[in-house]
Design a protein around this motif. Sequence first.
Motif, mmCIF file in Angstrom:
data_model
loop_
_atom_site.group_PDB
_atom_site.id
_atom_site.type_symbol
_atom_site.label_atom_id
_atom_site.label_comp_id
_atom_site.label_asym_id
_atom_site.label_seq_id
_atom_site.Cartn_x
_atom_site.Cartn_y
_atom_site.Cartn_z
ATOM 1 N N GLN A 88 0.595 -1.295 -0.095
ATOM 2 C CA GLN A 88 0.006 0.080 0.025
ATOM 3 C C GLN A 88 1.119 0.981 0.070
ATOM 4 O OE1 GLN A 88 -3.229 -0.105 -0.067
ATOM 5 N NE2 GLN A 88 -3.950 2.014 0.261
ATOM 6 N N VAL A 89 0.974 2.050 -1.054
ATOM 7 C CA VAL A 89 1.655 3.198 -1.231
ATOM 8 C C VAL A 89 0.992 4.336 -0.423
ATOM 9 C CG1 VAL A 89 2.241 5.071 -2.520
ATOM 10 C CG2 VAL A 89 2.462 2.656 -3.455
ATOM 11 N N GLN A 90 1.741 5.138 0.396
ATOM 12 C CA GLN A 90 1.195 6.263 1.047
ATOM 13 C C GLN A 90 2.149 7.255 0.997
ATOM 14 O OE1 GLN A 90 0.652 5.345 5.493
ATOM 15 N NE2 GLN A 90 -1.035 6.826 5.739
ATOM 16 N N LEU A 91 1.413 8.396 0.749
ATOM 17 C CA LEU A 91 2.167 9.856 0.700
ATOM 18 C C LEU A 91 1.791 10.956 1.650
ATOM 19 C CD1 LEU A 91 2.379 10.369 -3.068
ATOM 20 C CD2 LEU A 91 4.016 9.155 -1.542
ATOM 21 N N VAL A 92 2.573 11.096 2.609
ATOM 22 C CA VAL A 92 2.214 11.848 3.706
ATOM 23 C C VAL A 92 2.909 13.356 3.639
ATOM 24 C CG1 VAL A 92 1.890 12.292 6.240
ATOM 25 C CG2 VAL A 92 1.676 10.177 5.191
ATOM 26 N N GLU A 93 2.279 14.422 3.496
ATOM 27 C CA GLU A 93 2.558 15.761 3.571
ATOM 28 C C GLU A 93 2.515 16.323 4.846
ATOM 29 O OE1 GLU A 93 0.174 15.649 -0.221
ATOM 30 O OE2 GLU A 93 -0.253 14.952 1.850
ATOM 31 N N SER A 94 3.620 17.205 5.105
ATOM 32 C CA SER A 94 3.582 18.108 6.152
ATOM 33 C C SER A 94 4.280 19.216 5.846
ATOM 34 C CB SER A 94 4.258 17.250 7.313
ATOM 35 O OG SER A 94 5.672 17.027 7.234
ATOM 36 N N GLY A 95 4.218 20.311 7.132
ATOM 37 C CA GLY A 95 4.808 21.384 6.758
ATOM 38 C C GLY A 95 4.222 22.717 6.341
ATOM 39 N N GLY A 96 3.180 22.426 6.187
ATOM 40 C CA GLY A 96 2.024 23.552 6.019
ATOM 41 C C GLY A 96 1.851 24.610 7.017
ATOM 42 N N ALA A 125 3.531 37.229 4.151
ATOM 43 C CA ALA A 125 4.019 37.609 2.862
ATOM 44 C C ALA A 125 5.409 37.798 2.968
ATOM 45 C CB ALA A 125 3.434 38.640 1.932
ATOM 46 N N GLY A 126 6.365 37.174 2.210
ATOM 47 C CA GLY A 126 7.749 37.315 2.136
ATOM 48 C C GLY A 126 8.616 36.165 2.933
ATOM 49 N N GLY A 127 7.676 35.437 3.677
ATOM 50 C CA GLY A 127 8.383 34.339 4.698
ATOM 51 C C GLY A 127 8.324 33.196 3.775
ATOM 52 N N SER A 128 8.832 32.109 4.772
ATOM 53 C CA SER A 128 9.268 30.654 4.225
ATOM 54 C C SER A 128 8.646 29.703 4.758
ATOM 55 C CB SER A 128 10.640 30.701 4.056
ATOM 56 O OG SER A 128 11.455 31.966 3.500
ATOM 57 N N LEU A 129 8.363 28.529 3.863
ATOM 58 C CA LEU A 129 8.186 27.214 4.483
ATOM 59 C C LEU A 129 8.700 26.331 3.684
ATOM 60 C CD1 LEU A 129 4.140 27.648 4.728
ATOM 61 C CD2 LEU A 129 5.583 27.530 6.632
ATOM 62 N N ARG A 130 8.799 24.919 4.304
ATOM 63 C CA ARG A 130 9.323 23.825 4.031
ATOM 64 C C ARG A 130 8.330 22.724 3.983
ATOM 65 N NH1 ARG A 130 14.613 19.990 4.636
ATOM 66 N NH2 ARG A 130 13.567 19.386 6.426
ATOM 67 N N LEU A 131 7.866 22.569 2.853
ATOM 68 C CA LEU A 131 6.912 21.071 2.899
ATOM 69 C C LEU A 131 7.633 19.856 2.799
ATOM 70 C CD1 LEU A 131 3.897 22.619 0.518
ATOM 71 C CD2 LEU A 131 4.255 22.844 3.094
ATOM 72 N N SER A 132 7.357 18.886 3.450
ATOM 73 C CA SER A 132 7.931 17.520 3.264
ATOM 74 C C SER A 132 6.836 16.710 2.585
ATOM 75 C CB SER A 132 8.204 17.180 4.655
ATOM 76 O OG SER A 132 9.436 17.756 5.170
ATOM 77 N N CYS A 133 7.182 15.461 1.951
ATOM 78 C CA CYS A 133 6.338 14.323 1.546
ATOM 79 C C CYS A 133 7.031 13.372 1.696
ATOM 80 C CB CYS A 133 6.025 14.893 -0.156
ATOM 81 S SG CYS A 133 4.987 13.214 -0.677
ATOM 82 N N ALA A 134 6.620 12.319 2.677
ATOM 83 C CA ALA A 134 7.110 11.099 3.056
ATOM 84 C C ALA A 134 6.396 10.181 2.331
ATOM 85 C CB ALA A 134 7.323 10.915 4.562
ATOM 86 N N ALA A 135 7.256 9.235 1.660
ATOM 87 C CA ALA A 135 6.531 8.036 0.913
ATOM 88 C C ALA A 135 6.766 6.809 1.432
ATOM 89 C CB ALA A 135 7.077 7.924 -0.628
#
Length: 124
Positions: free
Chosen positions: A1-9, A14-24
């Motif tokens: 079973q393939v699973q993709l889980v995003e996080s980091g939102g 405005a002008g700031g930063s975020l880093r999103l992750s996607c663990a498979a």
Amino acid sequence: QVQLVESGGGLVQAGGSLRLSCAASGRTFSSRYMGWFRQAPGKEREFVSAINWSLGNTYYADSVKGRFTISRDNAKNTVYLQMNSLKPEDTAVYYCAVRRIIGALMNQDTYEYWGQGTQVTVSS
């Protein structure tokens, strides 16, 4: 079973930063492309960026080029999306997905597996 889980939102000014992750999990995708898409309220889902697991080739939508950087950690089976200089128009739910063996990178219909999405909100 393939699973993709995003996080980091989250919420950022405005002008700031975020880093999103996607663990498979569930399998490896050594020859596949992993993509990031986003969907803003009332709009269609659109391509943001993609990377090849093995070769590291990267692609970006014009709207994020120069501000976003996609990368991967093969050992962790995780793809990242570093988002800098965020704008209110970047507000959307961001999804990661795995493309089928062939298909247009920017066409969401060519992606086989999808995560549940993570909300990114950029305030002005």
